[in-house]
Design an enzyme around this catalytic site. Sequence first.
Site, PDB file in Angstrom:
ATOM      1  N   LYS A  22       8.024   0.516   5.671  1.00 33.44           N
ATOM      2  CA  LYS A  22       6.925   1.372   5.221  1.00 33.44           C
ATOM      3  C   LYS A  22       5.594   0.802   5.663  1.00 33.44           C
ATOM      4  CE  LYS A  22       4.348  -0.042   2.630  1.00 33.44           C
ATOM      5  NZ  LYS A  22       3.438  -0.778   1.735  1.00 33.44           N
TER       6      LYS A  22
ATOM      7  N   GLY B 142       0.821  -1.212   0.000  1.00 37.35           N
ATOM      8  CA  GLY B 142       0.000   0.000   0.000  1.00 37.35           C
ATOM      9  C   GLY B 142       0.850   1.255   0.000  1.00 37.35           C
TER      10      GLY B 142
HETATM   11  P1  FBP Z   1       0.618  -2.033   3.622  1.00 41.36           P
HETATM   12  O1  FBP Z   1       0.559  -2.959   4.798  1.00 41.36           O
HETATM   13  O2  FBP Z   1       1.079  -2.675   2.378  1.00 41.36           O
HETATM   14  O3  FBP Z   1       1.387  -0.791   3.925  1.00 41.36           O
HETATM   15  O4  FBP Z   1      -0.864  -1.529   3.309  1.00 41.36           O
HETATM   16  C1  FBP Z   1      -1.701  -1.165   4.334  1.00 41.36           C
HETATM   17  C2  FBP Z   1      -3.024  -0.644   3.841  1.00 41.36           C
HETATM   18  O5  FBP Z   1      -2.974   0.729   3.598  1.00 41.36           O
HETATM   19  C3  FBP Z   1      -4.090  -1.006   4.871  1.00 41.36           C
HETATM   20  O6  FBP Z   1      -4.264   0.003   5.804  1.00 41.36           O
HETATM   21  C4  FBP Z   1      -5.283  -1.323   4.006  1.00 41.36           C
HETATM   22  O7  FBP Z   1      -6.082  -2.310   4.594  1.00 41.36           O
HETATM   23  C5  FBP Z   1      -4.684  -1.879   2.766  1.00 41.36           C
HETATM   24  O8  FBP Z   1      -3.427  -1.281   2.635  1.00 41.36           O
HETATM   25  C6  FBP Z   1      -5.518  -1.597   1.539  1.00 41.36           C
HETATM   26  O9  FBP Z   1      -4.943  -2.242   0.450  1.00 41.36           O
HETATM   27  P2  FBP Z   1      -5.200  -1.872  -1.060  1.00 41.36           P
HETATM   28  O10 FBP Z   1      -4.429  -0.642  -1.341  1.00 41.36           O
HETATM   29  O11 FBP Z   1      -4.664  -3.042  -1.781  1.00 41.36           O
HETATM   30  O12 FBP Z   1      -6.664  -1.642  -1.210  1.00 41.36           O
END
Ligand code: FBP
Length: 552
Positions: A202, A81
């Site tokens: 990150k 993300g």
């Molecule tokens: P990361 O763990 O990869 O940093 O992503 C976290 C996040 O932002 C969460 O808070 C959320 O549930 C998820 O990504 C959403 O994922 P996507 O961008 O695939 O919809």
Amino acid sequence: MNLSPLQKARYQYQPKLPGMLRNGIADICVKEGDATQSVADQDKIKALFPNTYGKKEITFVKGTNTAVAKKQVVGVILSGGQAPGGHNVVCGLYDALKAADKNNVLLGFKGGPSGLLDDSYVEFTDEVIDQYRNTGGFDIIGSGRTKLEKTDQFMVVEDVAKKHGLTAIVIIGGDDSNTNAAVLAEYMAAKNTGVQVIGCPKTIDGDLKNEDIEASFGFDTATKTYSELIGNIERDANSAKKYWHFIKVMGRSASHVALECALETQPNICLIGEEVAAKKMSIAQITDYIANAVEARGNNGENFGVAIIPEGIVEFVPEFSALIKEINEMLAGSKTDEFNALPDWAAKYAFIKAGLTEESFKVFDILPQGIQQQLFLERDPHGNVQVSLIESEKLFSELVKNELAKRKLAGSYKGKFGQQHHFFGYEGRCAFPSNFDADYCYSLGYNAFMLIQYGYTGYLSKVSNLSKPAEEWNAGGMPITKMMNIERRNGEDKPVIRKALVELDGKPFKYFEAHREKWAIETCFTYPGAIQYYGPAEVCDLTTRTLALEKG
Ligand code: FBP
């Protein structure tokens, strides 16, 4: 590109490095610390990572650089993300590479880990890099969630690395992506490829941390962005006095984002998933807890309020998490295709009923159909339920509404209940990085180069002492295997980085716990306002309340 005045101004911002990295690369040497071990399952993790397990923590200090000089060709990916500051990690890495030797090369692989598999890349130049300094987003090369775990994938990465003469790969990502980094580092070491792999911490979720890694980047900016919005809603609620706002905030698993926003805005309610799990709270108990605050305020004539719901809450309610586990096992392997091929919801419902235990089916059956269906949406490539797609803010507001209707009939509740729903997630992930994130990210990237130059692999770039001014920050590296344990994923036992959950005996939660009863009944809202980039340090360079309380 059309540039906003802020974007133009941010290009000029010079991120602050930790004092010891300001010496110049020729004057940075390594101090080795103790050997490490994984947080749990030591024997299993050691067996799986024979070449990268148990390495020493390291710190950079002032002294003559003893690294062997060689031309570096580094590949970088942004993974998972988006989180504010990712571009600055790339910029810091690029600047350090070029400062060491202008012939060094930085290749950006596009679209996350899949860029390494598809050999889709761009070679960074000053011109490209200068367009992305201190900007939000990951659009410089894009991101993705492809999991690197199979030998044939590693072989492709090895070929791509050979083709470009890569000396190192930097993976900028969260817990899953840095698990990828650890596994790839082990593969590259086992095959004697000479390709080093370095991770950078990150995630806006804030759950990639331990006593070494004090914060993941992006958490600062994202929570400040959500807190601004929540504060604005609180002020609206306090002006109109007619709505209860149910606000879901991102945080796929841990509730750090919700807790930080609560510390910043003092809402009436904030659920903390980790507490719900520790107290084994049922859906009915959580509903009662919220309804009690609505009732008390309503009976005082205050028919408004704000409730923060962490995105990951559903996995912390024991009866709900048991249900999700059963669903995950039910969908493992080819079963997902079988489920998806069923013609309609009635057929799917019958499949679910047959596959769940009686207990879990009872929980499933009390959920509104919309939520039931959301539980069956596609898993992410790491096997996680995509909790951002489950509308838990609507689930709880609906259950509270039903409970209040009962209380009204019984005569205890005399107020009115109007609901509004919000989900703050994507809004905060690509904001212009705060000064903190701009500085922290640039330092992580710069420091990643130092780890590469000194030949380390399977390490996470570490910048610490973050609650102090940047001048006093420390820089070094931590073996990724230190954060690993064995967990069940996609129906199998896998080595993964253990997520850092909210600690119920930690200072941030304790502070919240000591104040929340008052915040629930009285109106104690605080309005943090927008992130400030220019002005006095006490307004612009503030860390999160979480970091301040943890380190304070
Ligand atoms: P990361 O763990 O990869 O940093 O992503 C976290 C996040 O932002 C969460 O808070 C959320 O549930 C998820 O990504 C959403 O994922 P996507 O961008 O695939 O919809």
